[in-house]
Design a protein around this motif. Structure first.
Motif, PDB file in Angstrom:
ATOM      1  N   GLY A  89       0.791  -1.352   0.070  1.00 14.21           N
ATOM      2  CA  GLY A  89      -0.103   0.073   0.038  1.00 14.21           C
ATOM      3  C   GLY A  89       1.021   1.422  -0.096  1.00 14.21           C
ATOM      4  N   ARG A  90       2.310   1.032  -0.214  1.00 15.45           N
ATOM      5  CA  ARG A  90       2.922   2.417  -0.420  1.00 15.45           C
ATOM      6  C   ARG A  90       2.961   3.014  -1.805  1.00 15.45           C
ATOM      7  N   TYR A  91       1.980   3.394  -2.249  1.00 15.95           N
ATOM      8  CA  TYR A  91       1.863   3.792  -3.454  1.00 15.95           C
ATOM      9  C   TYR A  91       2.928   4.707  -4.124  1.00 15.95           C
ATOM     10  N   GLU A  92       3.158   5.908  -3.319  1.00 15.45           N
ATOM     11  CA  GLU A  92       4.171   6.761  -3.823  1.00 15.45           C
ATOM     12  C   GLU A  92       5.512   6.091  -4.053  1.00 15.45           C
ATOM     13  N   ALA A  93       5.941   5.409  -3.102  1.00 18.40           N
ATOM     14  CA  ALA A  93       7.296   4.654  -3.280  1.00 18.40           C
ATOM     15  C   ALA A  93       7.291   3.823  -4.460  1.00 18.40           C
ATOM     16  N   ALA A  94       6.075   3.147  -4.741  1.00 18.42           N
ATOM     17  CA  ALA A  94       6.028   1.986  -5.638  1.00 18.42           C
ATOM     18  C   ALA A  94       6.279   2.842  -7.140  1.00 18.42           C
ATOM     19  N   ILE A  95       5.566   3.936  -7.302  1.00 14.57           N
ATOM     20  CA  ILE A  95       5.575   4.959  -8.489  1.00 14.57           C
ATOM     21  C   ILE A  95       6.872   5.313  -8.682  1.00 14.57           C
ATOM     22  N   GLY A  96       7.719   5.596  -7.756  1.00 11.52           N
ATOM     23  CA  GLY A  96       9.153   6.063  -7.858  1.00 11.52           C
ATOM     24  C   GLY A  96       9.847   5.129  -8.324  1.00 11.52           C
ATOM     25  N   TYR A  97       9.858   3.860  -7.796  1.00 11.64           N
ATOM     26  CA  TYR A  97      10.590   2.652  -8.440  1.00 11.64           C
ATOM     27  C   TYR A  97      10.186   2.208  -9.787  1.00 11.64           C
ATOM     28  N   LEU A  98       8.860   2.328 -10.289  1.00 15.06           N
ATOM     29  CA  LEU A  98       8.345   2.037 -11.236  1.00 15.06           C
ATOM     30  C   LEU A  98       8.750   3.070 -12.521  1.00 15.06           C
ATOM     31  N   LYS A  99       8.649   4.375 -12.272  1.00 10.23           N
ATOM     32  CA  LYS A  99       9.037   5.071 -13.156  1.00 10.23           C
ATOM     33  C   LYS A  99      10.530   5.282 -13.443  1.00 10.23           C
ATOM     34  N   ARG A 100      11.327   4.959 -12.494  1.00 11.41           N
ATOM     35  CA  ARG A 100      12.829   4.736 -12.569  1.00 11.41           C
ATOM     36  C   ARG A 100      13.149   3.455 -13.363  1.00 11.41           C
ATOM     37  N   ALA A 101      12.391   2.478 -13.151  1.00 16.46           N
ATOM     38  CA  ALA A 101      12.726   1.182 -14.108  1.00 16.46           C
ATOM     39  C   ALA A 101      12.173   1.408 -15.629  1.00 16.46           C
ATOM     40  N   LEU A 102      10.990   2.281 -15.801  1.00 19.21           N
ATOM     41  CA  LEU A 102      10.591   2.652 -17.033  1.00 19.21           C
ATOM     42  C   LEU A 102      11.708   3.363 -17.832  1.00 19.21           C
ATOM     43  N   GLU A 103      12.149   4.376 -17.018  1.00 18.36           N
ATOM     44  CA  GLU A 103      13.414   5.305 -17.693  1.00 18.36           C
ATOM     45  C   GLU A 103      14.563   4.296 -18.225  1.00 18.36           C
ATOM     46  N   ILE A 104      14.682   3.211 -17.492  1.00 15.62           N
ATOM     47  CA  ILE A 104      15.836   2.326 -18.165  1.00 15.62           C
ATOM     48  C   ILE A 104      15.495   1.470 -19.079  1.00 15.62           C
ATOM     49  N   LEU A 105      14.226   0.824 -18.746  1.00 11.75           N
ATOM     50  CA  LEU A 105      13.655  -0.030 -19.998  1.00 11.75           C
ATOM     51  C   LEU A 105      12.353   0.141 -20.044  1.00 11.75           C
ATOM     52  N   PRO A 106      11.937   0.375 -21.322  1.00  8.45           N
ATOM     53  CA  PRO A 106      10.344   0.600 -21.547  1.00  8.45           C
ATOM     54  C   PRO A 106       9.673  -0.913 -21.851  1.00  8.45           C
ATOM     55  N   ASP A 107       9.665  -1.516 -20.793  1.00 11.83           N
ATOM     56  CA  ASP A 107       9.207  -3.010 -20.891  1.00 11.83           C
ATOM     57  C   ASP A 107       7.665  -3.121 -20.701  1.00 11.83           C
ATOM     58  N   PRO A 108       6.786  -3.666 -21.366  1.00 10.64           N
ATOM     59  CA  PRO A 108       5.601  -3.726 -21.171  1.00 10.64           C
ATOM     60  C   PRO A 108       4.831  -3.985 -19.892  1.00 10.64           C
ATOM     61  N   GLU A 109       5.593  -4.898 -19.142  1.00  6.10           N
ATOM     62  CA  GLU A 109       5.355  -5.395 -17.842  1.00  6.10           C
ATOM     63  C   GLU A 109       5.198  -4.417 -16.684  1.00  6.10           C
ATOM     64  N   ILE A 110       6.317  -3.428 -16.985  1.00  6.45           N
ATOM     65  CA  ILE A 110       6.494  -2.290 -16.054  1.00  6.45           C
ATOM     66  C   ILE A 110       5.447  -1.083 -16.471  1.00  6.45           C
ATOM     67  N   TYR A 111       5.167  -0.958 -17.650  1.00 12.22           N
ATOM     68  CA  TYR A 111       4.075  -0.138 -18.300  1.00 12.22           C
ATOM     69  C   TYR A 111       2.856  -0.510 -17.402  1.00 12.22           C
ATOM     70  N   ALA A 112       2.584  -1.911 -17.537  1.00  8.11           N
ATOM     71  CA  ALA A 112       1.134  -2.202 -16.900  1.00  8.11           C
ATOM     72  C   ALA A 112       1.335  -2.141 -15.425  1.00  8.11           C
ATOM     73  N   HIS A 113       2.470  -2.611 -14.605  1.00 10.76           N
ATOM     74  CA  HIS A 113       2.379  -1.968 -13.221  1.00 10.76           C
ATOM     75  C   HIS A 113       2.170  -0.788 -13.015  1.00 10.76           C
ATOM     76  N   LEU A 114       2.989   0.051 -13.680  1.00  8.16           N
ATOM     77  CA  LEU A 114       2.742   1.613 -13.275  1.00  8.16           C
ATOM     78  C   LEU A 114       1.544   1.990 -13.471  1.00  8.16           C
ATOM     79  N   GLY A 115       0.780   1.629 -14.829  1.00  9.92           N
ATOM     80  CA  GLY A 115      -0.453   2.218 -15.023  1.00  9.92           C
ATOM     81  C   GLY A 115      -1.499   1.662 -13.898  1.00  9.92           C
ATOM     82  N   GLU A 116      -1.283   0.270 -13.404  1.00 14.56           N
ATOM     83  CA  GLU A 116      -2.306  -0.159 -12.509  1.00 14.56           C
ATOM     84  C   GLU A 116      -2.194   0.661 -11.135  1.00 14.56           C
ATOM     85  N   VAL A 117      -0.938   0.938 -10.726  1.00 13.32           N
ATOM     86  CA  VAL A 117      -0.711   1.696  -9.336  1.00 13.32           C
ATOM     87  C   VAL A 117      -1.138   3.158  -9.539  1.00 13.32           C
TER      88      VAL A 117
END
Length: 223
Positions: A159-187
């Motif tokens: 339930g730590r959504y802000e922290a989750a978004i920070g990690y997911l956005k960082r991941a997406l900057e490094i690699l535009p992977d569909p699973e990361i897009y899906a996770h970030l979109g869901e959060v």
């Protein structure tokens, strides 16, 4: 040298056929060579297991990896591949056994730590242990986008959504992977950031049109 060139050509052909969704053709490419040494032989088997998993044939992947391990016992790459095949079969106990064998042989294997931690987090089980393993993997490989994605996902589970978004956005900057897009979109959607969630998911579909993971999130929240 000619055998090495042939080996590399076989790998390229198999990967390309697999990427295009031609599994039988990819496997036919692989079976043109046995490899000239242990490293090449194991690399061929790992690729075969990966292709079978991508092609939705996890039972065959388990069989291939298990047979190989009888020839190459305690090879961490084969044990890891077998673990991922069991995960696709949703046999989490068997998956964990293989990853624990990897970690017994290599306690700082970031990929095994991340795979096991993410598997627990994704299923909402043993979350404290999952977070501990993923953070350990992150310390070993701080810029690995798949580990950052796992961090985002386990924080989301807590339930730590802000922290989750920070990690997911960082991941997406490094690699535009569909699973990361899906996770970030869901959060983002869960946080009520619907406009940004839609934008992220649309970006993901531009990168990988028709991806089931991204489309699944869109259907889930915006049927």
């Amino acid at each position: 040298q000619p055998r090495q060139i042939m080996h590399e050509a076989v790998l390229r052909g198999a990967r390309l056929a697999g990427k295009l969704g031609h599994l039988d053709s990819a496997l036919a490419w692989l079976h043109q060579t046995d490899g000239t040494n242990r490293e090449q032989q194991i690399g061929l088997i790992v690729l075969e297991v990966d292709l079978l998993l991508q092609g939705g044939r996890p039972e065959e992947a388990v069989e291939v990896a298990t047979t190989a391990i009888s020839t190459f016992p305690d090879d961490v790459d084969l044990l890891f591949s077998l673990g991922m095949a069991y995960e696709k079969l949703d046999d989490i106990d068997a998956m964990e056994r293989q990853m624990r064998r990897v970690l017994t042989l290599e306690p700082q294997n970031a990929h095994a730590l991340n795979a096991l931690g993410y598997t627990f987090a994704d299923r909402g089980m043993r979350l404290d242990e999952a977070r501990e393993m993923i953070f350990a993997a992150h310390q070993l490989e701080p810029d690995n986008p798949f580990i950052l994605d796992s961090l985002g996902w386990v924080e989301f589970r807590f339930g730590r959504y802000e922290a989750a978004i920070g990690y997911l956005k960082r991941a997406l900057e490094i690699l535009p992977d569909p699973e990361i897009y899906a996770h970030l979109g869901e959060v983002l959607w869960m946080m009520g950031e619907v406009t940004e969630a839609r934008q992220i998911l649309e970006q993901g579909l531009l990168q990988t049109p028709g991806d089931d993971r991204i489309l699944g999130i869109i259907r889930k929240f915006d049927p």
